[in-house]
Design a protein around this motif. Structure first.
Motif, PDB file in Angstrom:
ATOM      1  N   ARG A   1     -10.067   3.921  -7.363  1.00 33.95           N
ATOM      2  CA  ARG A   1      -9.922   5.357  -7.289  1.00 33.95           C
ATOM      3  C   ARG A   1      -9.560   5.880  -8.684  1.00 33.95           C
ATOM      4  O   ARG A   1      -8.725   5.273  -9.359  1.00 33.95           O
ATOM      5  CB  ARG A   1      -8.787   5.777  -6.329  1.00 33.95           C
TER       6      ARG A   1
ATOM      7  N   ARG B   1       0.912   0.149  -5.418  1.00 31.53           N
ATOM      8  CA  ARG B   1       1.619   1.253  -6.091  1.00 31.53           C
ATOM      9  C   ARG B   1       1.628   1.105  -7.606  1.00 31.53           C
ATOM     10  O   ARG B   1       2.485   1.660  -8.290  1.00 31.53           O
ATOM     11  CB  ARG B   1       3.046   1.323  -5.548  1.00 31.53           C
TER      12      ARG B   1
ATOM     13  N   THR C   1       4.619  13.270  -3.055  1.00 33.17           N
ATOM     14  CA  THR C   1       4.416  11.972  -3.706  1.00 33.17           C
ATOM     15  C   THR C   1       4.811  12.062  -5.172  1.00 33.17           C
ATOM     16  O   THR C   1       4.439  13.011  -5.871  1.00 33.17           O
ATOM     17  CB  THR C   1       2.931  11.560  -3.587  1.00 33.17           C
TER      18      THR C   1
ATOM     19  N   ILE D   1      -3.512  10.919  -0.545  1.00 31.49           N
ATOM     20  CA  ILE D   1      -4.025   9.704  -1.190  1.00 31.49           C
ATOM     21  C   ILE D   1      -3.660   8.446  -0.404  1.00 31.49           C
ATOM     22  O   ILE D   1      -2.583   8.353   0.182  1.00 31.49           O
ATOM     23  CB  ILE D   1      -3.525   9.559  -2.660  1.00 31.49           C
ATOM     24  N   GLN D   2      -4.564   7.493  -0.451  1.00 28.73           N
ATOM     25  CA  GLN D   2      -4.329   6.191   0.164  1.00 28.73           C
ATOM     26  C   GLN D   2      -4.603   5.149  -0.913  1.00 28.73           C
ATOM     27  O   GLN D   2      -5.721   5.060  -1.410  1.00 28.73           O
ATOM     28  CB  GLN D   2      -5.284   5.941   1.339  1.00 28.73           C
TER      29      GLN D   2
ATOM     30  N   ALA E   1       0.822  -1.210   0.000  1.00 29.10           N
ATOM     31  CA  ALA E   1       0.000   0.000   0.000  1.00 29.10           C
ATOM     32  C   ALA E   1       0.856   1.261   0.000  1.00 29.10           C
ATOM     33  O   ALA E   1       2.043   1.224   0.346  1.00 29.10           O
ATOM     34  CB  ALA E   1      -0.911  -0.024   1.219  1.00 29.10           C
ATOM     35  N   PHE E   2       0.244   2.369  -0.408  1.00 29.94           N
ATOM     36  CA  PHE E   2       0.905   3.667  -0.303  1.00 29.94           C
ATOM     37  C   PHE E   2      -0.058   4.633   0.369  1.00 29.94           C
ATOM     38  O   PHE E   2      -1.229   4.708   0.015  1.00 29.94           O
ATOM     39  CB  PHE E   2       1.299   4.213  -1.686  1.00 29.94           C
ATOM     40  N   ARG E   3       0.471   5.389   1.323  1.00 26.00           N
ATOM     41  CA  ARG E   3      -0.361   6.376   2.015  1.00 26.00           C
ATOM     42  C   ARG E   3       0.358   7.700   2.091  1.00 26.00           C
ATOM     43  O   ARG E   3       1.535   7.742   2.434  1.00 26.00           O
ATOM     44  CB  ARG E   3      -0.624   5.939   3.456  1.00 26.00           C
ATOM     45  N   SER E   4      -0.359   8.767   1.752  1.00 29.39           N
ATOM     46  CA  SER E   4       0.133  10.115   2.049  1.00 29.39           C
ATOM     47  C   SER E   4      -1.067  10.837   2.646  1.00 29.39           C
ATOM     48  O   SER E   4      -2.144  10.244   2.744  1.00 29.39           O
ATOM     49  CB  SER E   4       0.582  10.813   0.764  1.00 29.39           C
ATOM     50  N   THR E   5      -0.902  12.106   2.997  1.00 30.19           N
ATOM     51  CA  THR E   5      -2.086  12.777   3.556  1.00 30.19           C
ATOM     52  C   THR E   5      -3.172  12.914   2.478  1.00 30.19           C
ATOM     53  O   THR E   5      -4.356  12.866   2.784  1.00 30.19           O
ATOM     54  CB  THR E   5      -1.721  14.173   4.116  1.00 30.19           C
TER      55      THR E   5
ATOM     56  N   ASP F   1       7.299   6.762  -5.752  1.00 29.97           N
ATOM     57  CA  ASP F   1       6.471   6.136  -4.724  1.00 29.97           C
ATOM     58  C   ASP F   1       5.484   5.174  -5.358  1.00 29.97           C
ATOM     59  O   ASP F   1       5.080   4.187  -4.746  1.00 29.97           O
ATOM     60  CB  ASP F   1       5.683   7.214  -3.958  1.00 29.97           C
TER      61      ASP F   1
END
Ligand SMILES: Cc1cc2nc3c(=O)[nH]c(=O)nc-3n(C[C@H](O)[C@H](O)[C@H](O)COP(=O)(O)O)c2cc1C
Length: 362
Positions: free
Chosen positions: A92, A15, A277, A10-11, A4-8, A303
Motif C-alpha cells: 500500500r 505496523r 490513527t 486503513i488495513q 496487523a492494524f485495522r481502522s475503518t 498505532d
C-alpha cells in the motif's frame, strides 16, 4: 509491531511503515520519477504502509534537485507504474504532497520562493550547483494562497487517479504548511496570520479542500511540533497543535503522522487529543529503532511506527524485524542525488544457510 492494524480507513498487515524520504533521483527538468522508482518502492512493499518521498504540488514548491512532481500527465503516468508495482507485490502506498515554501531556491525552480511572509531562512540550502545561501521569499498574496490550496487538491486527485491509496500532506519540517503555523515565519495580519487561530487557517483550508476532493479516509497529515528544522521557532507548539487537532477531529482522516524526539514529549501531549490513527516517527542522530517502535506502540503513543533511514538499506525491514536479522546500514552519500547506486541495490536478507545448518546440528 508485526501484528496487523485495522481502522475503518486503513488495513495494514503490520505496523512498520516506511517514512517519506526524498531520494533526489527524479528527472530534474521534467519532475518525472526515475524508471527505477517502481522497483525501489516495490522492493519495500512488505512495509505495512509506504509513504512516498515528498512530491511537489506546484513547481514553486519544489525544494531541491531531482525531486519529483505530481502536476503533469507525464509525471502521473510514471507514478501509475510505481503504484502498480507496489500493489502487485501486495503493498500500500500513500503520496506525500509537498510545498516547500521558503525552503527552495531560484537555482532549483527558476522562481523566487514563496512563504506566508518575506522572512528569510537562516542557513544554507542545497540547490542545483550545491550548497548556497538562502534567499528572501516573497509573501504570498491572499488570492495566491487560494491557488496553492487548489494545487494541493488537484495533486491529491491526480494521486488517486495514479493509483495511490491515499495522500499524506506534508505539514512537517519547516515547509509551507508549518511556515503558516509557526509564529516566526508567519507575520501576516490578514485572516492567515496574527493569532494562533489565524495561523491555522491555511493548513485547515488545505485539509478541507483535499478531503472534499478525495474523501477524508484517504487523507493524512504529517506534523512535527516544535521541530526547529529549517529555522522554525515554535515555543508555543502545545497550544498551536492542541488547537489544530481540535479542528482536525471533525474529519475522519486516515491517520495523523507525528514526528517527535526520543523524549516523546510531543506524543505524550498529543496522543490523548487524537482519537484517530496515529503514526509516529522519531527524529534523532540515530535512525528510529525497533526497540523504540515497540515501546511507542506498547505505551499506546502510536498505532503504527514509521521508519526512514532503516528502510534505505533494508528493503525487507519487517521480515528482518521478525527474524531478528542483522540490519544493513546505508552510507549517507547515497541518500540523495542522481547516482543510482544505493537506491535499488540493497538486497533482502538471506539467512546464512550454513550457519543455520550448523546451529540446527548443535
Ligand atoms: C534521505 C532522507 C529524506 C527525507 N525526506 C523526507 C521527505 O521527503 N518528507 C518528509 O516528511 N520527511 C523526510 N525525511 C525525514 C524522514 O521521514 C524521517 O522523519 C527521519 O529520517 C527520521 O526517521 P528515521 O530515524 O527513521 O530515519 C527524510 C529523511 C531522510 C534521511
Amino acid at each position: 509491531m508485526l501484528e496487523a492494524f485495522r481502522s475503518t480507513a486503513i488495513q495494514l498487515p503490520n505496523r512498520v511503515a516506511m517514512a517519506p524520504m526524498t531520494r533526489g533521483r527524479a528527472d530534474d527538468l521534467t519532475g518525472v520519477p526515475h524508471p527505477l522508482t517502481a522497483e525501489y518502492y516495490s522492493q519495500r512493499a512488505s512495509a505495512g504502509l509506504i509513504v512516498s518521498e515528498g512530491i511537489w504540488v506546484n513547481k514553486t514548491g519544489k525544494s531541491g534537485p531531482g525531486i519529483p512532481g505530481l502536476v503533469t500527465e507525464q509525471q502521473a503516468e510514471a507514478w501509475r507504474e510505481v503504484t502498480a508495482a507496489v500493489h502487485e507485490e501486495g503493498g500500500r502506498i500513500y503520496a506525500q504532497l509537498w510545498h516547500a515554501g521558503r525552503v527552495s531556491h531560484p537555482g532549483v525552480t527558476g522562481r523566487t520562493p514563496v512563504a506566508p511572509s518575506a522572512v528569510r531562512q537562516a542557513g544554507r540550502i542545497f540547490s542545483a550547483g550545491g550548497w548556497t545561501d538562502t534567499v528572501e521569499p516573497r509573501a504570498l498574496g491572499e488570492e495566491e494562497i487560494g491557488e496553492v490550496v487548489q494545487d494541493f487538491a488537484d495533486a491529491a486527485r491526480r494521486a488517486v487517479e495514479a493509483g495511490f491509496d491515499g495522500v499524506e500532506l506534508h505539514g512537517a519540517n519547516g515547509y509551507l504548511i508549518q511556515e503558516f503555523l509557526a509564529g516566526n515565519t508567519n507575520l501576516r495580519g490578514d485572516r492567515y496570520g496574527g493569532s494562533i487561530a489565524a495561523r491555522l487557517t491555511f493548513p485547515l483550508e488545505v485539509v478541507a479542500a483535499v478531503t472534499e476532493r478525495i474523501g477524508a479516509a484517504r487523507v493524512a497529515l504529517r506534523i512535527s511540533p516544535g521541530n526547529p528544522e529549517n529555522d522554525i521557532v515554535e515555543d508555543d507548539w502545545k497550544e498551536v497543535y492542541s488547537r489544530l487537532l481540535a479542528e482536525l477531529r471533525r474529519y475522519e482522516l486516515a491517520y495523523l503522522h507525528v514526528i517527535d524526539t526520543p523524549d516523546v514529549e510531543v506524543l505524550s501531549h498529543l496522543r490523548p487529543l487524537w482519537p484517530g490513527t496515529l503514526v509516529a516517527n522519531l527524529r534523532s542522530e540515530k535512525p528510529t529503532s525497533r526497540a523504540e517502535g515497540e515501546s511507542l506502540i506498547g505505551a499506546g503513543l502510536a498505532d503504527v511506527v514509521a521508519f526512514g533511514r532503516l528502510f534505505i538499506a533494508n528493503p525487507d525491514l519487517p521480515a528482518r524485524f521478525a527474524l531478528h536479522a542483522p540490519l544493513a546500514e546505508a552510507d549517507h552519500d547515497v541518500y540523495y542525488g542522481a547516482r543510482l547506486d544505493g537506491y535499488t541495490d540493497f538486497p533482502a536478507f538471506e539467512p546464512d544457510s550454513a550457519k543455520f545448518a550448523c546451529s540446527a546440528r548443535s
